[in-house]
Design an enzyme around this catalytic site. Sequence first.
Site, PDB file in Angstrom:
ATOM      1  N   GLY A  10      57.786 -14.156-103.333  1.00 32.43           N
ATOM      2  CA  GLY A  10      57.187 -15.348-102.447  1.00 32.43           C
ATOM      3  C   GLY A  10      57.619 -14.496-101.233  1.00 32.43           C
ATOM      4  N   ASP A  52      57.355 -20.599-114.521  1.00 31.31           N
ATOM      5  CA  ASP A  52      57.754 -21.527-113.921  1.00 31.31           C
ATOM      6  C   ASP A  52      58.730 -22.836-113.885  1.00 31.31           C
ATOM      7  OD1 ASP A  52      56.306 -24.160-113.431  1.00 31.31           O
ATOM      8  OD2 ASP A  52      54.841 -23.535-114.424  1.00 31.31           O
ATOM      9  N   VAL A  53      59.410 -22.758-112.883  1.00 28.67           N
ATOM     10  CA  VAL A  53      60.312 -23.476-112.792  1.00 28.67           C
ATOM     11  C   VAL A  53      60.416 -24.838-113.205  1.00 28.67           C
ATOM     12  CG1 VAL A  53      62.088 -22.429-110.969  1.00 28.67           C
ATOM     13  CG2 VAL A  53      60.207 -24.352-110.141  1.00 28.67           C
ATOM     14  N   ALA A  76      58.983 -22.858-104.852  1.00 24.38           N
ATOM     15  CA  ALA A  76      58.484 -23.784-103.723  1.00 24.38           C
ATOM     16  C   ALA A  76      57.064 -24.133-103.524  1.00 24.38           C
ATOM     17  CB  ALA A  76      59.143 -24.468-102.293  1.00 24.38           C
ATOM     18  N   THR A  78      54.511 -24.979-100.890  1.00 23.14           N
ATOM     19  CA  THR A  78      54.523 -24.404 -99.606  1.00 23.14           C
ATOM     20  C   THR A  78      54.210 -24.260 -98.527  1.00 23.14           C
ATOM     21  OG1 THR A  78      54.843 -21.951 -99.957  1.00 23.14           O
ATOM     22  CG2 THR A  78      56.858 -23.154 -99.777  1.00 23.14           C
ATOM     23  N   TYR A 141      55.595 -32.710 -98.248  1.00 23.37           N
ATOM     24  CA  TYR A 141      56.266 -31.323 -98.158  1.00 23.37           C
ATOM     25  C   TYR A 141      58.231 -31.868 -97.989  1.00 23.37           C
ATOM     26  CZ  TYR A 141      58.244 -26.887 -97.437  1.00 23.37           C
ATOM     27  OH  TYR A 141      58.771 -26.134 -97.270  1.00 23.37           O
ATOM     28  N   LYS A 145      60.647 -32.209-100.441  1.00 23.51           N
ATOM     29  CA  LYS A 145      62.117 -30.914-100.123  1.00 23.51           C
ATOM     30  C   LYS A 145      63.317 -32.179-100.499  1.00 23.51           C
ATOM     31  CE  LYS A 145      61.577 -27.390 -99.689  1.00 23.51           C
ATOM     32  NZ  LYS A 145      61.735 -26.030-101.080  1.00 23.51           N
TER      33      LYS A 145
HETATM   34  N1  LIG Z   1      58.220 -20.357 -95.531  1.00 23.61           N
HETATM   35  C1  LIG Z   1      58.981 -21.130 -94.283  1.00 23.61           C
HETATM   36  O1  LIG Z   1      58.341 -21.658 -93.021  1.00 23.61           O
HETATM   37  C2  LIG Z   1      60.008 -21.808 -94.747  1.00 23.61           C
HETATM   38  C3  LIG Z   1      60.999 -23.313 -93.803  1.00 23.61           C
HETATM   39  C4  LIG Z   1      61.190 -23.545 -94.026  1.00 23.61           C
HETATM   40  C5  LIG Z   1      62.314 -23.360 -95.892  1.00 23.61           C
HETATM   41  N2  LIG Z   1      61.413 -23.451 -96.640  1.00 23.61           N
HETATM   42  C6  LIG Z   1      61.043 -23.515 -97.918  1.00 23.61           C
HETATM   43  O2  LIG Z   1      62.290 -21.230 -98.336  1.00 23.61           O
HETATM   44  C7  LIG Z   1      61.790 -21.037-100.072  1.00 23.61           C
HETATM   45  C8  LIG Z   1      60.921 -19.631 -99.762  1.00 23.61           C
HETATM   46  O3  LIG Z   1      60.212 -19.508 -99.334  1.00 23.61           O
HETATM   47  P1  LIG Z   1      58.490 -18.679 -98.441  1.00 23.61           P
HETATM   48  O4  LIG Z   1      58.715 -18.945 -97.530  1.00 23.61           O
HETATM   49  O5  LIG Z   1      59.128 -17.673 -99.274  1.00 23.61           O
HETATM   50  O6  LIG Z   1      57.490 -19.710 -99.681  1.00 23.61           O
HETATM   51  P2  LIG Z   1      56.509 -18.774-100.278  1.00 23.61           P
HETATM   52  O7  LIG Z   1      56.476 -17.447-100.190  1.00 23.61           O
HETATM   53  O8  LIG Z   1      55.097 -19.940-100.272  1.00 23.61           O
HETATM   54  O9  LIG Z   1      56.619 -18.724-102.242  1.00 23.61           O
HETATM   55  C9  LIG Z   1      57.360 -19.713-103.015  1.00 23.61           C
HETATM   56  C10 LIG Z   1      57.086 -19.178-104.097  1.00 23.61           C
HETATM   57  O10 LIG Z   1      57.081 -19.945-104.766  1.00 23.61           O
HETATM   58  C11 LIG Z   1      56.427 -19.901-106.221  1.00 23.61           C
HETATM   59  N3  LIG Z   1      56.128 -20.911-106.839  1.00 23.61           N
HETATM   60  C12 LIG Z   1      55.045 -22.306-106.596  1.00 23.61           C
HETATM   61  N4  LIG Z   1      55.438 -22.848-107.847  1.00 23.61           N
HETATM   62  C13 LIG Z   1      55.707 -22.445-108.647  1.00 23.61           C
HETATM   63  C14 LIG Z   1      56.556 -22.829-109.748  1.00 23.61           C
HETATM   64  N5  LIG Z   1      56.518 -23.904-110.490  1.00 23.61           N
HETATM   65  N6  LIG Z   1      57.232 -22.050-110.625  1.00 23.61           N
HETATM   66  C15 LIG Z   1      57.736 -21.135-110.107  1.00 23.61           C
HETATM   67  N7  LIG Z   1      57.749 -20.803-109.067  1.00 23.61           N
HETATM   68  C16 LIG Z   1      56.588 -21.045-108.087  1.00 23.61           C
HETATM   69  C17 LIG Z   1      55.081 -19.335-105.241  1.00 23.61           C
HETATM   70  O11 LIG Z   1      54.455 -18.456-106.287  1.00 23.61           O
HETATM   71  P3  LIG Z   1      52.494 -18.880-106.170  1.00 23.61           P
HETATM   72  O12 LIG Z   1      52.331 -18.628-104.973  1.00 23.61           O
HETATM   73  O13 LIG Z   1      52.587 -17.882-107.528  1.00 23.61           O
HETATM   74  O14 LIG Z   1      52.424 -19.803-106.799  1.00 23.61           O
HETATM   75  C18 LIG Z   1      56.156 -18.179-104.419  1.00 23.61           C
HETATM   76  O15 LIG Z   1      55.921 -16.711-104.899  1.00 23.61           O
HETATM   77  C19 LIG Z   1      61.337 -22.795 -99.874  1.00 23.61           C
HETATM   78  O16 LIG Z   1      62.077 -23.543-100.770  1.00 23.61           O
HETATM   79  C20 LIG Z   1      60.630 -22.986 -99.161  1.00 23.61           C
HETATM   80  O17 LIG Z   1      60.144 -24.406 -98.701  1.00 23.61           O
HETATM   81  C21 LIG Z   1      59.756 -22.139 -96.180  1.00 23.61           C
END
Ligand SMILES: NC(=O)c1ccc[n+]([C@@H]2O[C@H](COP(=O)([O-])OP(=O)(O)OC[C@H]3O[C@@H](n4cnc5c(N)ncnc54)[C@H](OP(=O)(O)O)[C@@H]3O)[C@@H](O)[C@H]2O)c1
Length: 296
Positions: A10, A52-53, A76, A78, A141, A145
């Site tokens: 991600g 897969d978590v 996550a 997301t 969402y 969380k």
């Molecule tokens: N983006 C934001 O603005 C934001 C804001 C606040 C908090 N956060 C939090 O920050 C963290 C990182 O977010 P990010 O922005 O890096 O999100 P991201 O780019 O969507 O990355 C999330 C990763 O989780 C993987 N994933 C989804 N389902 C899964 C599963 N069952 N098992 C293992 N991996 C899985 C996805 O893989 P696939 O794509 O291959 O499914 C993706 O690589 C998350 O906890 C998110 O909730 C993000």
Amino acid sequence: MKVLVTGASGQVGQDLVDVLEGAVPAGGSANFQSSLQGHDFQVVGVSHHDLDVTDSARITNALERIRPDVVINLSAFTAVDRAESEPATAEMVNAAAVGLLSNACEIHNARFITLSTDYVFDGRKGASYVETDTPNPESVYGKSKWHGEQLCSARDTIVRTSWVMGVRGKTVGKVIADRAKSGESVKFVLDQRGSVTVASDLTVALATLALNPPGGTWHVANSGSATWFEVAQEIGRLCGRDDDFVTGIETADLRPQPAAPRPRRSDLDTTKFTQAYFALPDWREALSRFVGGLPA
Ligand SMILES: NC(=O)c1ccc[n+]([C@@H]2O[C@H](COP(=O)([O-])OP(=O)(O)OC[C@H]3O[C@@H](n4cnc5c(N)ncnc54)[C@H](OP(=O)(O)O)[C@@H]3O)[C@@H](O)[C@H]2O)c1
């Protein structure tokens, strides 16, 4: 110090693996990252495909095989609007899996750090949110969380962050920069305020917490707050566009209306993290690195 990073492909994950390996990701700051120099992390980054978590047997297997000191969970679901129509998946990945990981870490004597979001708040406080404010999420969402946070144990470390922009992510920031560069104009809301967090800066904070995970909840974001209108204006300016690039609108006038409700004001008060560790750079300076790191 062996660190297992889940969700490593991600946007935050890719930057975190770089930072833990001592590399400066695109959009990062070598200066801001310098406090990590001399710390030797052994990093294992696993993607959704690798682990897969939601699968507890695979989690156990990974922890037995890798034997990490710390697990940083970045996996996550997301897709905030899609979550409204896929609540079961959101709950499984953002809540149940966090519980599985937390339990497995306890059994395997690893510390657990997991990410959460400003969307756990309803945005009606009228001021920035501190860690002790009571969550009241309104979107699927945000609820998932918050449920994930509740499945953590007291020794786990929960990092709430918001409006994350990673050079390698599919982020709003990238869409704004693309539109600015292609001569289009954009409309952004004037009535939603939050905290921008450039992924590379967030990952310096995560690596710092991994050195000695403190437990509890921590708000981590770049310094300062902004509306989406101000964020779009700033990215436009950094891409060489003047003020007419962005038209400000009200959330109620968005067409189509997004499926998931967004908090009106959910900027995170980061005083706790700042006093214990350091302040993240100002959001405008961070955005300038983010825009500078985007592919031409
Ligand atoms: N983006 C934001 O603005 C934001 C804001 C606040 C908090 N956060 C939090 O920050 C963290 C990182 O977010 P990010 O922005 O890096 O999100 P991201 O780019 O969507 O990355 C999330 C990763 O989780 C993987 N994933 C989804 N389902 C899964 C599963 N069952 N098992 C293992 N991996 C899985 C996805 O893989 P696939 O794509 O291959 O499914 C993706 O690589 C998350 O906890 C998110 O909730 C993000």
